[in-house]
Each structure stands twice: as structure tokens, then as C-alpha cells.
Design a protein around this motif. Structure first.
Motif, PDB file in Angstrom:
ATOM      1  N   TYR A  54      -5.477  -6.610  -3.810  1.00  0.00           N
ATOM      2  CA  TYR A  54      -6.056  -5.598  -2.928  1.00  0.00           C
ATOM      3  C   TYR A  54      -7.287  -4.939  -3.563  1.00  0.00           C
ATOM      4  O   TYR A  54      -7.571  -3.773  -3.323  1.00  0.00           O
ATOM      5  CB  TYR A  54      -4.986  -4.562  -2.547  1.00  0.00           C
ATOM      6  CG  TYR A  54      -3.902  -5.183  -1.720  1.00  0.00           C
ATOM      7  CD1 TYR A  54      -4.077  -5.396  -0.359  1.00  0.00           C
ATOM      8  CD2 TYR A  54      -2.715  -5.615  -2.304  1.00  0.00           C
ATOM      9  CE1 TYR A  54      -3.092  -6.017   0.395  1.00  0.00           C
ATOM     10  CE2 TYR A  54      -1.728  -6.236  -1.552  1.00  0.00           C
ATOM     11  CZ  TYR A  54      -1.922  -6.432  -0.204  1.00  0.00           C
ATOM     12  OH  TYR A  54      -0.948  -7.045   0.550  1.00  0.00           O
TER      13      TYR A  54
ATOM     14  N   LEU B  60       1.214  -5.777   3.693  1.00  0.00           N
ATOM     15  CA  LEU B  60       1.301  -4.753   2.644  1.00  0.00           C
ATOM     16  C   LEU B  60       2.392  -3.739   2.962  1.00  0.00           C
ATOM     17  O   LEU B  60       3.151  -3.344   2.071  1.00  0.00           O
ATOM     18  CB  LEU B  60      -0.047  -4.041   2.485  1.00  0.00           C
ATOM     19  CG  LEU B  60      -0.077  -2.881   1.508  1.00  0.00           C
ATOM     20  CD1 LEU B  60       0.243  -3.344   0.091  1.00  0.00           C
ATOM     21  CD2 LEU B  60      -1.430  -2.175   1.557  1.00  0.00           C
TER      22      LEU B  60
ATOM     23  N   SER C 253      -6.149  -0.333  -5.062  1.00  0.00           N
ATOM     24  CA  SER C 253      -6.139  -1.156  -6.271  1.00  0.00           C
ATOM     25  C   SER C 253      -5.981  -0.270  -7.518  1.00  0.00           C
ATOM     26  O   SER C 253      -5.237  -0.616  -8.434  1.00  0.00           O
ATOM     27  CB  SER C 253      -7.423  -1.978  -6.356  1.00  0.00           C
ATOM     28  OG  SER C 253      -7.398  -2.813  -7.480  1.00  0.00           O
TER      29      SER C 253
END
Length: 140
Positions: free
Chosen positions: A30, A87, A37
Motif C-alpha cells: 500500500y 484491505l 504505508s
């Protein structure tokens, strides 16, 4: 009793290293979302630090340190195998795992025993709560 404790501490150490690898892989996956991140890199560093704490305790108590490398790889492979999942699903699974860890730690630190292991658990509890709360902070 000592063998049982040795096994528990070794498992705790390994799980932290698995978490390190898992979050590290998510951070790379990501990377386009810089904020997310960064959160995953921070969590990976937390897990690594927790593994080191358990590893030091294990070495002092039982004479050697559990290995790190292969368990970090296991975490990365686990994350890779879940790459097709959204996610939101990954974070929901992590919330359940981390929340379980928080409950276990909170029970353990309520004991009257104060030893090196309890001190480690008290130290990592805020990180584990942050990990468990990520899903809610993003989706609720």
C-alpha cells in the motif's frame, strides 16, 4: 513448568516476528497511500521491537534466542497469500487477532506477579491496542 513457559515465550517471540513481516509486506503493498504505508511500517517496527524484547527474555531465561528471519518471511508470505483480499477484510482479521492479544495481555498483567515477562507485556500493551484499533479508525 519451565518447559511450558519456554514454549510460550518462544511462541510469543515468533508471533511478533510474523507480525513484523506481515505489516512490512502491507507497507510495501500500500505504498501509494503514504499515510497507510507509514502506519504499517510503524506497526512492523513495533512487532519487531516486541520480538526483540521476548527474544532477550528468552535468552536470559533459557540460554538462547529464538530465530527471527524465517518467521518474518512467514509473515510476508501470509500477507502475500491474502493480496487478493480487500484491505478492509485484512484489517478486520487483524483487528480480531490484535484484540485477542490485547485481552490476553490485560488478563496477564492483572496478576500480582511482577516479573520480566509481565513487564514486557505492560510495555507492548499500548502498541497492541493501537494495532487493534486501526480498523475502527479507518472504517467506523
Amino acid at each position: 513448568m519451565e518447559k511450558e513457559m519456554q514454549k510460550k515465550v518462544r511462541t510469543l517471540c515468533r508471533l511478533e516476528y510474523v507480525g513484523e513481516g506481515y505489516y512490512a509486506y502491507l507497507a510495501k503493498s500500500y505504498a501509494k497511500d503514504k499515510q497507510l504505508s507509514k502506519i504499517f511500517r510503524t506497526f512492523s517496527a513495533h512487532e519487531s521491537g516486541h520480538g526483540v524484547l521476548f527474544g532477550k527474555y528468552y535468552a536470559q531465561s533459557f540460554g538462547k534466542s529464538p530465530s527471527r528471519g524465517r518467521w518474518v518471511v512467514v509473515g510476508k508470505v501470509m500477507a502475500f497469500c491474502q493480496c487478493i483480499l480487500p484491505l478492509k477484510w485484512k484489517l478486520k482479521m487483524l483487528e480480531k487477532l490484535e484484540s485477542g492479544a490485547v485481552k490476553d495481555i490485560e488478563i496477564a498483567v492483572k496478576t500480582d506477579q511482577k516479573n520480566g515477562l509481565i513487564e514486557i507485556l505492560e510495555k507492548i500493551l499500548p502498541h497492541e491496542k493501537a494495532h487493534a484499533g486501526l480498523y475502527k479508525s479507518l472504517y467506523e
